[in-house]
Design a protein around this motif. Structure first.
Motif, PDB file in Angstrom:
ATOM      1  N   MET A   1     -12.268 -18.216 -70.542  1.00 42.99           N
ATOM      2  CA  MET A   1     -12.178 -17.203 -69.499  1.00 42.99           C
ATOM      3  C   MET A   1     -12.450 -15.824 -70.106  1.00 42.99           C
ATOM      4  SD  MET A   1      -8.966 -16.252 -67.004  1.00 42.99           S
ATOM      5  CE  MET A   1      -8.941 -17.902 -66.297  1.00 42.99           C
ATOM      6  N   GLY A   2     -13.410 -15.100 -69.521  1.00 45.88           N
ATOM      7  CA  GLY A   2     -13.749 -13.782 -70.026  1.00 45.88           C
ATOM      8  C   GLY A   2     -12.655 -12.777 -69.723  1.00 45.88           C
ATOM      9  N   LEU A   3     -12.682 -11.660 -70.474  1.00 50.26           N
ATOM     10  CA  LEU A   3     -11.657 -10.635 -70.302  1.00 50.26           C
ATOM     11  C   LEU A   3     -11.610 -10.075 -68.887  1.00 50.26           C
ATOM     12  CD1 LEU A   3      -9.446  -9.030 -71.667  1.00 50.26           C
ATOM     13  CD2 LEU A   3     -11.144  -7.355 -72.382  1.00 50.26           C
ATOM     14  N   PRO A   4     -12.771  -9.781 -68.234  1.00 46.87           N
ATOM     15  CA  PRO A   4     -12.702  -9.254 -66.866  1.00 46.87           C
ATOM     16  C   PRO A   4     -11.953 -10.174 -65.915  1.00 46.87           C
ATOM     17  CG  PRO A   4     -14.896  -8.924 -67.769  1.00 46.87           C
ATOM     18  CD  PRO A   4     -14.145  -9.799 -68.745  1.00 46.87           C
ATOM     19  N   ASN A   5     -12.080 -11.500 -66.111  1.00 45.82           N
ATOM     20  CA  ASN A   5     -11.387 -12.442 -65.241  1.00 45.82           C
ATOM     21  C   ASN A   5      -9.892 -12.494 -65.497  1.00 45.82           C
ATOM     22  OD1 ASN A   5     -13.775 -13.264 -63.948  1.00 45.82           O
ATOM     23  ND2 ASN A   5     -14.236 -14.705 -65.591  1.00 45.82           N
ATOM     24  N   LEU A   6      -9.469 -11.986 -66.663  1.00 45.63           N
ATOM     25  CA  LEU A   6      -8.047 -11.965 -66.980  1.00 45.63           C
ATOM     26  C   LEU A   6      -7.319 -10.787 -66.342  1.00 45.63           C
ATOM     27  CD1 LEU A   6      -7.931 -12.920 -70.769  1.00 45.63           C
ATOM     28  CD2 LEU A   6      -6.999 -14.232 -68.858  1.00 45.63           C
ATOM     29  N   PHE A   7      -8.066  -9.746 -65.956  1.00 47.35           N
ATOM     30  CA  PHE A   7      -7.445  -8.557 -65.406  1.00 47.35           C
ATOM     31  C   PHE A   7      -6.538  -8.862 -64.211  1.00 47.35           C
ATOM     32  CE2 PHE A   7     -10.920  -5.759 -67.336  1.00 47.35           C
ATOM     33  CZ  PHE A   7     -10.092  -5.341 -68.353  1.00 47.35           C
ATOM     34  N   PRO A   8      -7.010  -9.623 -63.197  1.00 47.88           N
ATOM     35  CA  PRO A   8      -6.120  -9.923 -62.071  1.00 47.88           C
ATOM     36  C   PRO A   8      -4.872 -10.685 -62.494  1.00 47.88           C
ATOM     37  CG  PRO A   8      -8.402 -10.401 -61.492  1.00 47.88           C
ATOM     38  CD  PRO A   8      -8.377 -10.143 -62.962  1.00 47.88           C
ATOM     39  N   ALA A   9      -5.036 -11.665 -63.384  1.00 43.08           N
ATOM     40  CA  ALA A   9      -3.880 -12.457 -63.832  1.00 43.08           C
ATOM     41  C   ALA A   9      -2.869 -11.576 -64.559  1.00 43.08           C
ATOM     42  CB  ALA A   9      -4.347 -13.596 -64.731  1.00 43.08           C
ATOM     43  N   ILE A  10      -3.363 -10.680 -65.415  1.00 38.78           N
ATOM     44  CA  ILE A  10      -2.459  -9.789 -66.146  1.00 38.78           C
ATOM     45  C   ILE A  10      -1.758  -8.841 -65.180  1.00 38.78           C
ATOM     46  CG2 ILE A  10      -2.367  -7.910 -67.831  1.00 38.78           C
ATOM     47  CD1 ILE A  10      -4.736  -9.282 -69.256  1.00 38.78           C
ATOM     48  N   GLY A  11      -2.523  -8.279 -64.253  1.00 37.47           N
ATOM     49  CA  GLY A  11      -1.942  -7.356 -63.273  1.00 37.47           C
ATOM     50  C   GLY A  11      -0.892  -8.020 -62.403  1.00 37.47           C
ATOM     51  N   PHE A  12      -1.192  -9.225 -61.913  1.00 38.96           N
ATOM     52  CA  PHE A  12      -0.247  -9.925 -61.046  1.00 38.96           C
ATOM     53  C   PHE A  12       0.989 -10.355 -61.824  1.00 38.96           C
ATOM     54  CE2 PHE A  12      -3.866 -11.470 -58.044  1.00 38.96           C
ATOM     55  CZ  PHE A  12      -4.091 -10.148 -57.676  1.00 38.96           C
ATOM     56  N   ALA A  13       0.802 -10.760 -63.086  1.00 40.07           N
ATOM     57  CA  ALA A  13       1.946 -11.150 -63.912  1.00 40.07           C
ATOM     58  C   ALA A  13       2.852  -9.941 -64.174  1.00 40.07           C
ATOM     59  CB  ALA A  13       1.456 -11.736 -65.234  1.00 40.07           C
ATOM     60  N   PHE A  14       2.249  -8.786 -64.418  1.00 37.23           N
ATOM     61  CA  PHE A  14       3.027  -7.556 -64.614  1.00 37.23           C
ATOM     62  C   PHE A  14       3.859  -7.255 -63.376  1.00 37.23           C
ATOM     63  CE2 PHE A  14       3.156  -2.915 -63.865  1.00 37.23           C
ATOM     64  CZ  PHE A  14       3.962  -2.537 -64.928  1.00 37.23           C
ATOM     65  N   TYR A  15       3.236  -7.341 -62.204  1.00 34.14           N
ATOM     66  CA  TYR A  15       3.952  -7.089 -60.947  1.00 34.14           C
ATOM     67  C   TYR A  15       5.097  -8.086 -60.773  1.00 34.14           C
ATOM     68  CZ  TYR A  15       4.746  -6.376 -55.942  1.00 34.14           C
ATOM     69  OH  TYR A  15       5.328  -6.124 -54.711  1.00 34.14           O
ATOM     70  N   ALA A  16       4.839  -9.359 -61.054  1.00 40.04           N
ATOM     71  CA  ALA A  16       5.848 -10.398 -60.851  1.00 40.04           C
ATOM     72  C   ALA A  16       7.042 -10.214 -61.779  1.00 40.04           C
ATOM     73  CB  ALA A  16       5.220 -11.779 -61.055  1.00 40.04           C
ATOM     74  N   VAL A  17       6.791  -9.937 -63.055  1.00 40.11           N
ATOM     75  CA  VAL A  17       7.882  -9.807 -64.027  1.00 40.11           C
ATOM     76  C   VAL A  17       8.747  -8.594 -63.707  1.00 40.11           C
ATOM     77  CG1 VAL A  17       8.418  -9.348 -66.445  1.00 40.11           C
ATOM     78  CG2 VAL A  17       6.659 -11.032 -65.855  1.00 40.11           C
ATOM     79  N   VAL A  18       8.104  -7.441 -63.488  1.00 38.58           N
ATOM     80  CA  VAL A  18       8.854  -6.223 -63.178  1.00 38.58           C
ATOM     81  C   VAL A  18       9.672  -6.407 -61.905  1.00 38.58           C
ATOM     82  CG1 VAL A  18       8.617  -3.809 -62.472  1.00 38.58           C
ATOM     83  CG2 VAL A  18       7.266  -4.687 -64.379  1.00 38.58           C
ATOM     84  N   SER A  19       9.050  -7.000 -60.885  1.00 37.38           N
ATOM     85  CA  SER A  19       9.731  -7.167 -59.599  1.00 37.38           C
ATOM     86  C   SER A  19      10.921  -8.102 -59.704  1.00 37.38           C
ATOM     87  CB  SER A  19       8.739  -7.689 -58.543  1.00 37.38           C
ATOM     88  OG  SER A  19       7.673  -6.785 -58.365  1.00 37.38           O
TER      89      SER A  19
END
Length: 455
Positions: A1-19
């Motif tokens: 998986m290329g880095l650009p495709n990881l951006f949504p996963a990283i962003g959503f994981a950040f939102y989920a953990v903080v929330s």
């Protein structure tokens, strides 16, 4: 998986953990948060399939409680923790829906992710993802309505619109806006095919408004006989939802269920001004970029600006409405804003008029599209009517119009760092708001539970 495709996963994981971390901390420190004292008991009853019971102090239809029934009832998870988790779950769904909508207009993977997170972290909205309120579920239904509407799945859009009304009655305005947009565009298209064969489909330009209205008023059947069965079926989907709402209002004796006395319809035009300032505060980087454009507009349209200022001053002077709840409930930030500025200094409300005019200029410029006026006109009329009919100044009323406004901001016309500034502003505001929530308890006589300051 290329880095650009990881951006949504990283962003959503950040939102989920903080929330999740914040959610658990709020649960451990706060028993009942403001209106949860009304929503929580009903949610538990509905979760246990006790649909005949109701609280007359609740003013909205039971969409929130029915969503808990569907999610939690079969699992028997009817505790306060899981009822609050209803909002957290739907906030995650909203994150995905926002990303899908943002992806249609924003280029660049990181810009899409940061824009989505900036909207999802909108401070008044984000806090509500951690409590048992109607707003997050209501937003889910509206985002579904918009998504289906843009994909031309009008049957499903109408169903989402129906669900949105069950969550909050005033959402009928957005059903009317998007349903009306579809009808206007389609009827214009049928007219244009026989007058301008090369017209771009799905758009109603300003330049054609006058001849279209003239022809339609002169001989509507000449246009309507070119319509298709699909148009009438799709239109009927939206119309049936509006007919349902009108029937409900007639049988109920008004739009509000339960305590009608606390939510009477009034004329409160300054609400539109407050909404424009709300947009300016939370989308400030985009407003800053419009300052010089506004000054240029002022030099070219001096008469328009002068008239706008005079009209705004008259509205502020004669139509400023102060609801008793605004003065009495010190659990909301707006209580402190009003009492320390608007209520304390008689001149303050007048000094805000130039800011109102500037903020409205940016909001109107953002929404207005002369190449397709169908949505713009209906948005201004619908949202303006919705806001001006609310007597209570409540930030929650601004959330849905703001998100629609924010989705209309064209990132291509803005510096790339603007969305980053917006994102970090929302993070800092959330940090400040949660710190106040956790460290500044409020004690009310007659309440055993500690009260907290929220948006």
């Amino acid at each position: 998986m290329g880095l650009p495709n990881l951006f949504p996963a990283i962003g959503f994981a950040f939102y989920a953990v903080v929330s999740k971390l914040l959610f658990d901390q709020i649960y451990l420190t706060s028993n009942m948060i403001v209106d949860e004292e009304f929503h929580m008991p009903l949610g538990q009853r509905y979760c246990r399939y006790r649909f005949r019971e109701w609280d007359p102090k609740v003013t909205t239809l039971p969409g929130l409680y029915l969503s808990s029934t569907l999610l939690l009832g079969p699992l028997g998870l009817c505790s306060k923790y899981w009822l609050r988790a209803t909002s957290l779950i739907f906030s995650g769904i909203n994150l995905v829906l926002l990303y899908m909508l943002v992806s249609k207009t924003v280029k660049g993977q990181w810009q899409k992710v940061i824009t989505t997170l900036a909207i999802a972290f909108l401070p008044p909205l984000y806090f509500l993802a951690h409590v048992y309120y109607t707003d997050v579920v209501s937003l889910t239904t509206i985002l579904l309505l918009i998504s289906f509407h843009e994909r031309r799945y009008h049957y499903f859009a109408a169903l989402a619109g129906f669900a949105s009304i069950i969550c909050r009655q005033t959402n009928v305005v957005f059903v009317g806006i998007y349903g009306g947009t579809y009808v206007l565009r389609e009827i214009y298209g049928f007219w244009a095919k026989h007058t301008e064969p090369y017209v771009k489909a799905g758009r109603f330009p300003l330049k054609d408004m006058k001849p279209f209205i003239k022809d339609f008023l002169k001989d509507p059947m000449r246009i309507l006989r070119h319509t298709t069965p699909k148009f009438w079926v799709d239109s009927a989907c939206y119309i049936s939802v509006l007919v349902f709402f009108i029937t409900f209002v007639f049988l109920n004796g008004g739009i509000v269920v339960g305590d009608k006395s606390a939510h009477t319809v009034s004329i409160n035009i300054p609400q539109i001004f407050y909404f424009s300032v709300f947009c300016m505060i939370f989308a400030w980087p985009f407003f800053v970029c419009e300052i010089f454009n506004f000054f240029d507009f002022v030099t070219r349209q001096k008469l328009v600006i002068c008239l706008s200022m005079v009209v705004a001053l008259l509205i502020v002077h004669f139509n400023t409405v102060v609801h008793p709840y605004l003065l009495a409930d010190n659990r909301h930030f707006i209580f402190y804003v009003w009492n320390r500025f608007y209520g304390k200094y008689p001149w303050f409300k007048y000094s805000m008029v130039p800011i109102y005019v500037f903020a409205l200029y940016v909001v109107i410029k953002t929404i207005w599209d002369k190449s397709d006026i169908s949505f713009s006109i209906l948005f201004f009329v619908g949202v303006g009517t919705l806001l001006a009919s609310q007597s209570l100044l409540e930030l929650r009323y601004f959330l849905l119009p703001y998100i629609i406004f924010r989705l209309k901001v064209k990132n291509k016309d803005q510096p790339n760092f603007n969305v980053g500034l917006e994102f970090f502003t929302h993070i800092l505001l959330n940090m400040s708001a949660f710190k106040i929530f956790f460290t500044r308890p409020v004690y009310w006589q007659g309440y055993n539970d500690i009260q907290r300051i929220i948006w």
